[in-house]
Motif scaffolding. Structure first.
Motif, mmCIF file in Angstrom:
data_model
loop_
_atom_site.group_PDB
_atom_site.id
_atom_site.type_symbol
_atom_site.label_atom_id
_atom_site.label_comp_id
_atom_site.label_asym_id
_atom_site.label_seq_id
_atom_site.Cartn_x
_atom_site.Cartn_y
_atom_site.Cartn_z
ATOM 1 N N VAL A 169 1.278 -1.212 0.234
ATOM 2 C CA VAL A 169 -0.055 -0.210 0.039
ATOM 3 C C VAL A 169 0.650 0.757 0.201
ATOM 4 O O VAL A 169 0.589 2.824 -0.859
ATOM 5 C CB VAL A 169 -1.147 0.285 1.655
ATOM 6 N N GLY A 190 -5.273 6.502 1.373
ATOM 7 C CA GLY A 190 -7.079 5.676 0.952
ATOM 8 C C GLY A 190 -7.097 5.240 -0.277
ATOM 9 O O GLY A 190 -7.611 3.811 -0.719
ATOM 10 N N GLU A 193 -5.240 1.433 -0.818
ATOM 11 C CA GLU A 193 -5.542 1.227 -0.368
ATOM 12 C C GLU A 193 -6.642 0.375 -1.373
ATOM 13 O O GLU A 193 -7.011 -0.706 -1.411
ATOM 14 C CB GLU A 193 -6.150 0.890 1.221
ATOM 15 N N ARG A 194 -7.188 0.699 -1.562
ATOM 16 C CA ARG A 194 -8.332 0.951 -2.592
ATOM 17 C C ARG A 194 -7.885 -0.092 -3.707
ATOM 18 O O ARG A 194 -8.598 -0.904 -4.566
ATOM 19 C CB ARG A 194 -9.633 2.437 -3.080
ATOM 20 N N THR A 196 -5.318 -1.325 -4.432
ATOM 21 C CA THR A 196 -4.666 -2.422 -4.009
ATOM 22 C C THR A 196 -5.686 -3.273 -3.753
ATOM 23 O O THR A 196 -5.353 -5.468 -3.938
ATOM 24 C CB THR A 196 -3.870 -2.407 -2.936
ATOM 25 N N ALA A 197 -6.857 -3.613 -2.518
ATOM 26 C CA ALA A 197 -7.236 -4.343 -2.959
ATOM 27 C C ALA A 197 -9.084 -4.722 -3.420
ATOM 28 O O ALA A 197 -8.744 -5.431 -3.545
ATOM 29 C CB ALA A 197 -8.384 -3.968 -1.592
ATOM 30 N N LEU A 198 -8.910 -3.548 -4.545
ATOM 31 C CA LEU A 198 -9.919 -3.924 -6.053
ATOM 32 C C LEU A 198 -8.804 -4.808 -6.768
ATOM 33 O O LEU A 198 -9.436 -6.323 -7.123
ATOM 34 C CB LEU A 198 -9.806 -2.636 -6.696
ATOM 35 N N LEU A 219 -10.500 -2.502 -15.989
ATOM 36 C CA LEU A 219 -11.661 -1.974 -14.986
ATOM 37 C C LEU A 219 -10.241 -1.353 -13.734
ATOM 38 O O LEU A 219 -10.871 -0.720 -13.866
ATOM 39 C CB LEU A 219 -12.368 -3.478 -14.457
ATOM 40 N N GLY A 222 -9.893 1.511 -15.298
ATOM 41 C CA GLY A 222 -10.991 2.816 -15.244
ATOM 42 C C GLY A 222 -10.707 3.501 -13.219
ATOM 43 O O GLY A 222 -10.770 4.446 -13.057
ATOM 44 N N ALA A 223 -10.339 1.882 -12.592
ATOM 45 C CA ALA A 223 -9.836 2.653 -11.131
ATOM 46 C C ALA A 223 -9.157 4.053 -10.768
ATOM 47 O O ALA A 223 -9.541 4.366 -10.037
ATOM 48 C CB ALA A 223 -10.077 1.210 -10.376
ATOM 49 N N ALA A 226 -10.530 6.527 -11.979
ATOM 50 C CA ALA A 226 -11.592 7.321 -11.161
ATOM 51 C C ALA A 226 -10.572 7.821 -9.551
ATOM 52 O O ALA A 226 -10.765 9.288 -8.943
ATOM 53 C CB ALA A 226 -12.482 6.089 -10.425
ATOM 54 N N GLU A 227 -9.500 6.786 -8.914
ATOM 55 C CA GLU A 227 -8.848 8.082 -7.948
ATOM 56 C C GLU A 227 -8.337 8.899 -8.342
ATOM 57 O O GLU A 227 -8.585 9.644 -7.028
ATOM 58 C CB GLU A 227 -8.084 6.796 -7.666
ATOM 59 N N SER A 229 -8.853 11.130 -10.315
ATOM 60 C CA SER A 229 -9.762 12.322 -10.629
ATOM 61 C C SER A 229 -10.115 12.689 -9.296
ATOM 62 O O SER A 229 -10.391 13.676 -8.905
ATOM 63 C CB SER A 229 -10.676 11.367 -11.975
ATOM 64 N N GLY A 230 -10.628 11.502 -8.244
ATOM 65 C CA GLY A 230 -11.246 11.931 -7.051
ATOM 66 C C GLY A 230 -10.228 12.758 -6.341
ATOM 67 O O GLY A 230 -10.386 13.415 -6.009
ATOM 68 N N GLN A 233 -9.873 16.336 -7.349
ATOM 69 C CA GLN A 233 -10.192 17.403 -7.267
ATOM 70 C C GLN A 233 -11.098 17.735 -5.708
ATOM 71 O O GLN A 233 -11.178 18.312 -5.068
ATOM 72 C CB GLN A 233 -12.080 16.535 -6.969
#
Lengths: 234, 234
Positions: A169, A190, A193-194, A196-198, A219, A222-223, A226-227, A229-230, A233
């Protein structure tokens, strides 16, 4: 999935490495007849056992790993396994480390002649190289998934798994931080973690025949989008 | 993790449901002495066996499930298990369906007096109710993770798992579509695949002692934010 880049494995004690033939554990197949005169270091014999352990776990699961079968798979005596690893738990813990080291290699090895990667490319490559349909990655990911699943029932590997996951992580968080330098560490952690868990979840779907490897990679990309981009912001 | 809301299980054939006592499978413990005179329907006896199967799988894994032990756990004869489920594979397939039905219940049951949820709240609740530290959710998620992990080695459950996962993904995609109605179906499906695969990955980390349940929920909320923000920009 596999994982976390880790510090190099500690070198085995020199005394053990020079154990003379005839000591407990020096089984009949240790000096392979096709390597006449070749005295293997303990390290290479340990590696041979750990490679076999990863194969057995990937093929039959942690609960399918018996020391007798591992000895047969590795072509060594059971005594040699006990000599190097003390017990079955020792084998499992070292195998976890072994597959981490291997994942570190195949997710970070680059041809020195290739142009350097951008931070974003390095992030993507580190994650996507865990989703390759090669014998090595499939075996590594199956074994990692099995070690994770076995920890639900058996506490013995939990601490090693948690530590290995944390290192992984942190590595991914550092790569995210190179792409988005202004983001606070907790947000990077965070997202890491997401991701690597994904990756673990997608690997299990791929290995259990639920999705194709190309779709798993898509996929994952895409993650990452998304991360990032999150984080951008936030 | 557990899962996918599914259509209701098909009703067992009426003939079987009325199997008189004394037919194969009507073991000595089927009519429990503490329920004198109570004739259980086949459905309730099947349910009793499936509840026991979920407990055994969650406690010892799919490979720990032997028909003899299941019979002891359920308090029925092995013959009754073979009568209702044909073989061990039949038990595993029906257990997969059973835990899906149970997940459907605990992720969608609402108090009718509660105010209706917004689409966003419904999406969050459906996903976050899979991350609760209750006996039922822990058992369901352990069993689901085990069924998924066993499918890496054993092809027999792959088709059922893939179908169950697809139904779950479609359900989450529909909820995402209620939050973001202008997003194309393929983008919703991708986000739903990621969110459900992440949920599986986070569940395994929680169940294997790697993270606390509160942190798993927080990460899941973050992923919902990131995906919705990604969909909003698309």
């Amino acid at each position: 999935m596999a994982g976390p880049p880790r510090p190099a494995r500690p070198v085995p004690p020199a005394g053990a490495a020079r154990a003379p033939s005839g000591t407990p554990g020096d089984g009949p197949r240790t000096y392979a007849p096709d390597h006449p005169g070749k005295v293997r270091s303990m390290s290479s014999r340990s590696t041979q056992i750990l490679e076999a352990a990863a194969r057995v776990i990937a093929r039959r699961g942690v609960r399918g790993l018996r020391v007798e079968e591992l000895a047969a798979e590795a072509g060594v005596s059971t005594a040699l396994i006990y000599y190097h690893f003390k017990d079955r738990t020792g084998v499992l813990r070292q195998t976890l480390e072994f597959i981490n080291d291997r994942a570190e290699r195949y997710t970070t090895d680059r041809d020195p002649d290739d142009p350097p990667l951008t931070p974003r490319e390095e992030l993507e490559e580190t994650l996507l190289l865990e989703l390759q349909d090669t014998v090595e990655v499939r075996e590594n990911s199956s074994a990692w998934g099995e070690l994770r699943a076995s920890a639900v029932f058996d506490e013995v590997l939990r601490e090693d798994l948690a530590r290995a996951t944390l290192v992984w992580v942190q590595e991914v968080a550092a790569l995210l931080g190179q792409v988005q330098p202004m983001v606070p560490a907790s947000a990077l952690a965070g997202a890491a973690e997401r991701l690597t868990a994904l990756l673990e979840g997608l690997s299990m779907r791929w290995l259990s025949g639920g999705i194709k490897i190309g779709h798993a990679r898509e996929l994952m990309r895409g993650a990452i989008d998304a991360e990032l981009s999150g984080l951008g912001q936030g």
